[in-house]
Design an enzyme around this catalytic site. Structure first.
Site, PDB file in Angstrom:
ATOM      1  N   HIS A  75       0.786  -1.241   0.000  1.00 29.96           N
ATOM      2  CA  HIS A  75       0.000   0.000   0.000  1.00 29.96           C
ATOM      3  C   HIS A  75       0.814   1.286   0.000  1.00 29.96           C
ATOM      4  CE1 HIS A  75       0.459   0.174   4.457  1.00 29.96           C
ATOM      5  NE2 HIS A  75       0.190   1.447   4.307  1.00 29.96           N
ATOM      6  N   GLU A  79       3.491   5.553  -3.067  1.00 31.97           N
ATOM      7  CA  GLU A  79       3.648   6.819  -2.364  1.00 31.97           C
ATOM      8  C   GLU A  79       5.107   7.051  -1.951  1.00 31.97           C
ATOM      9  OE1 GLU A  79       0.977   8.906  -1.459  1.00 31.97           O
ATOM     10  OE2 GLU A  79       2.484  10.331  -0.720  1.00 31.97           O
ATOM     11  N   ASP A  80       5.753   6.009  -1.467  1.00 34.69           N
ATOM     12  CA  ASP A  80       7.033   6.197  -0.786  1.00 34.69           C
ATOM     13  C   ASP A  80       8.268   5.594  -1.455  1.00 34.69           C
ATOM     14  OD1 ASP A  80       5.701   7.547   1.217  1.00 34.69           O
ATOM     15  OD2 ASP A  80       5.360   5.750   2.406  1.00 34.69           O
ATOM     16  N   ASP A 141      -4.101   0.263   8.119  1.00 41.36           N
ATOM     17  CA  ASP A 141      -2.930   1.137   8.089  1.00 41.36           C
ATOM     18  C   ASP A 141      -2.981   2.099   9.281  1.00 41.36           C
ATOM     19  OD1 ASP A 141      -0.863   2.915   6.570  1.00 41.36           O
ATOM     20  OD2 ASP A 141      -2.612   4.234   6.692  1.00 41.36           O
ATOM     21  N   ASP A 262     -23.456  -2.770  31.042  1.00 42.73           N
ATOM     22  CA  ASP A 262     -22.742  -3.712  30.170  1.00 42.73           C
ATOM     23  C   ASP A 262     -21.241  -3.489  30.165  1.00 42.73           C
ATOM     24  OD1 ASP A 262     -22.828  -1.315  28.858  1.00 42.73           O
ATOM     25  OD2 ASP A 262     -23.289  -2.163  26.893  1.00 42.73           O
TER      26      ASP A 262
HETATM   27 MN    MN Z   1       0.794   3.244   5.472  1.00 43.50          MN
END
Ligand code: MN
Length: 498
Positions: A75, A79-80, A141, A262
């Site tokens: 994931h 992006e990275d 995530d 509860d």
């Molecule tokens: Mn992440």
């Protein structure tokens, strides 16, 4: 201390049965992501890959399918790292690439620029996710990011905690993923409201100790009773209420813990729906129920699909305890919600159209996807079959839609800022909503990287870039293309000047 779950551990954590092929693909994605993130560290100094592996483990534990687990491992690669979505597509196919792309887009969403009610932000989040599995990955995530939040600067911790309480946890709740919702809330609660957290924790400790003792005694008596009636009990256990939900309940009850019944509840899992009612009858026949506390969420499920029977009974020694009775399937739905319902097998190339939001998709014409029905449609059908009240998941999504889907779209600047426009708005509306100058000098537009005409109708989720030229001017034609009053007014003003 980098705690990196092994790929075997991830596979073993899976609540879904994985085929040999699926295992192989997960193993391949694990190695692929590990290499891609090599040398890349988190703010705490631990290898970045520990985060993606933990995200995949969270997904496995909530019963996500193999494709979602695979995408969970990958994931953050787009992006990275140097990898592109095309690389992911080539290696792992369209569906995984589609999910990774969805998570990447969702990650670019900036809430700060939007001064709107949180409910709108939740809807925006839902609408931006192209598929419910994208949300599952985002939740998994976020859960790991929260669990490692102590490594971050205080200010960032608070932002993440508040965002979790306002956006992520309510979405997990709406999708019925009780398992993740409770965990998200409790970590975020500690960071966002430390004093209230400590006080609630102390109250719960004190109160649940005596409660649990009562529940143990009750569970022995009840086991015997159900055994005599030949009711299949697959498990009997107790759960202690999560802290944040206890805190919210306490607020409703003037902080009086004796009015919360509860804090700990006995959970009885039986074989069939009939046995749920039989067991409830036996309980009431033996212990007196507290009036007004008998809830039949089997006949009338909660909006998020939750089903169970609840009752609060007098144990006879002065105590009141809650008993929850449900089937195994209802229990799975309570813990994993939509996660256990989505996911479908790829059959010879699944094509997924990422241009439409999933919420819209299921309301549009009958969704025709190569390889199967849309996962949400499948989920809803599934829910409808197991419930007498079919309205709830639909009404949630219908609410979402009627609110703004017909009327509004959200598009993005190249930096991920959100622009809220009426449906069918054009790049000109977009330009004027950012700045008059940008509108007045708009010469062309790029939507999702492609050049388009200024008359183009924008779609939900489009990323829009306006090209300007100093000598470009608005024309009369523009008036036919715009949908916003503000753009129309500014065009008229510019036309008069020329
Ligand atoms: Mn992440």
């Amino acid at each position: 201390m980098a705690n990196v779950p092994s790929v075997q551990h991830i596979i073993q954590s899976s609540q879904k049965k994985l085929s040999p092929d699926e295992r192989k693909r997960i193993e391949r994605a694990y190695e692929y992501a590990r290499k891609a993130h090599e040398g890349h560290l988190r703010e705490s100094g631990v290898p970045y890959f520990s985060h993606t592996a933990a995200t995949a483990e969270n997904l496995a534990k909530i019963g996500a399918d193999a494709t979602t687990i695979t995408a969970g491992l990958l994931h953050d690669t787009v992006e990275d790292t140097q990898l592109t979505i095309q690389d992911i597509r080539t290696e792992f196919g369209d569906e995984v690439a589609f999910l990774v792309d969805g998570v990447t887009k969702l990650g670019k969403l900036k809430y700060r620029g939007l001064k709107r009610h949180v409910e709108t932000l939740r809807k925006l989040f839902l609408a931006t996710a192209a598929d419910p599995r994208v949300i599952l990955i985002k939740l998994a995530d976020r859960l790991h990011n929260l669990k490692t939040i102590d490594a971050l600067p205080r200010e960032k911790q608070e932002r993440i905690a508040n965002e979790t309480l306002e956006i992520y946890a309510p979405i997990a709740h709406r999708l019925g993923i009780g398992n993740i919702k409770g965990e998200l809330e409790d970590v975020a609660f500690r960071v966002a409201l430390p004093e209230e957290y400590t006080a609630t924790l102390a109250l719960r400790e004190e109160k649940s100790r005596e409660n649990v003792r009562q529940l143990r005694a009750l569970s022995r008596a009840l086991s015997k009773l159900l055994g005599q009636a030949r009711i299949t009990v697959s498990s009997m256990d107790y759960r202690v209420k999560h802290l944040y939900s206890l805190y919210k309940k306490l607020q409703e009850k003037d902080m009086n813990i004796d009015r919360v019944y509860d804090i700990a509840a006995l959970r009885v899992i039986v074989g069939t729906v009939e046995e749920c009612y039989l067991a409830l009858g036996l309980v009431h026949n033996t212990w007196k129920p507290l009036p007004g506390r008998i809830k039949d969420y089997i006949a009338t499920p909660k909006k998020n699909g939750y089903q169970s029977l609840h009752t609060t009974i007098f144990t006879g020694d002065g105590a009141l305890v809650e008993v929850q009775i449900r089937t195994e399937a209802m229990h799975r739905t309570a813990e994993f919600g939509i996660a256990s319902h989505v996911g479908y097998k790829e059959k010879g190339g699944t094509s997924v159209d990422s241009s439409e939001g999933w919420v819209e998709k299921m309301f549009g014409r009958e969704t025709k996807r190569v390889g199967g029905v849309s996962p949400v449609a499948a989920w809803i059908r599934d829910m409808a079959e197991t419930q007498s009240d079919v309205a709830h998941p639909l009404s949630f999504i219908r609410d979402l839609k009627s609110d703004f889907f017909n009327a509004r779209i959200f598009v993005f600047t190249p930096n991920g800022e959100v622009v809220d426009l009426p449906a069918d708005a054009s790049p000109i509306d977009f330009a004027y909503s950012i700045h008059s100058d940008l509108g007045d000098h708009a010469a062309g537009a790029r939507v999702n990287g492609k050049f388009v005409a200024l008359s183009t109708k924008l779609k939900h989720g489009d990323v829009v870039l306006i090209e300007t030229k100093q000598n470009s001017k608005p024309s009369h034609k523009w008036l036919e293309w715009v949908k916003t009053g503000a753009a129309r007014k500014k065009i008229r003003t510019a036309l008069e000047k020329n």
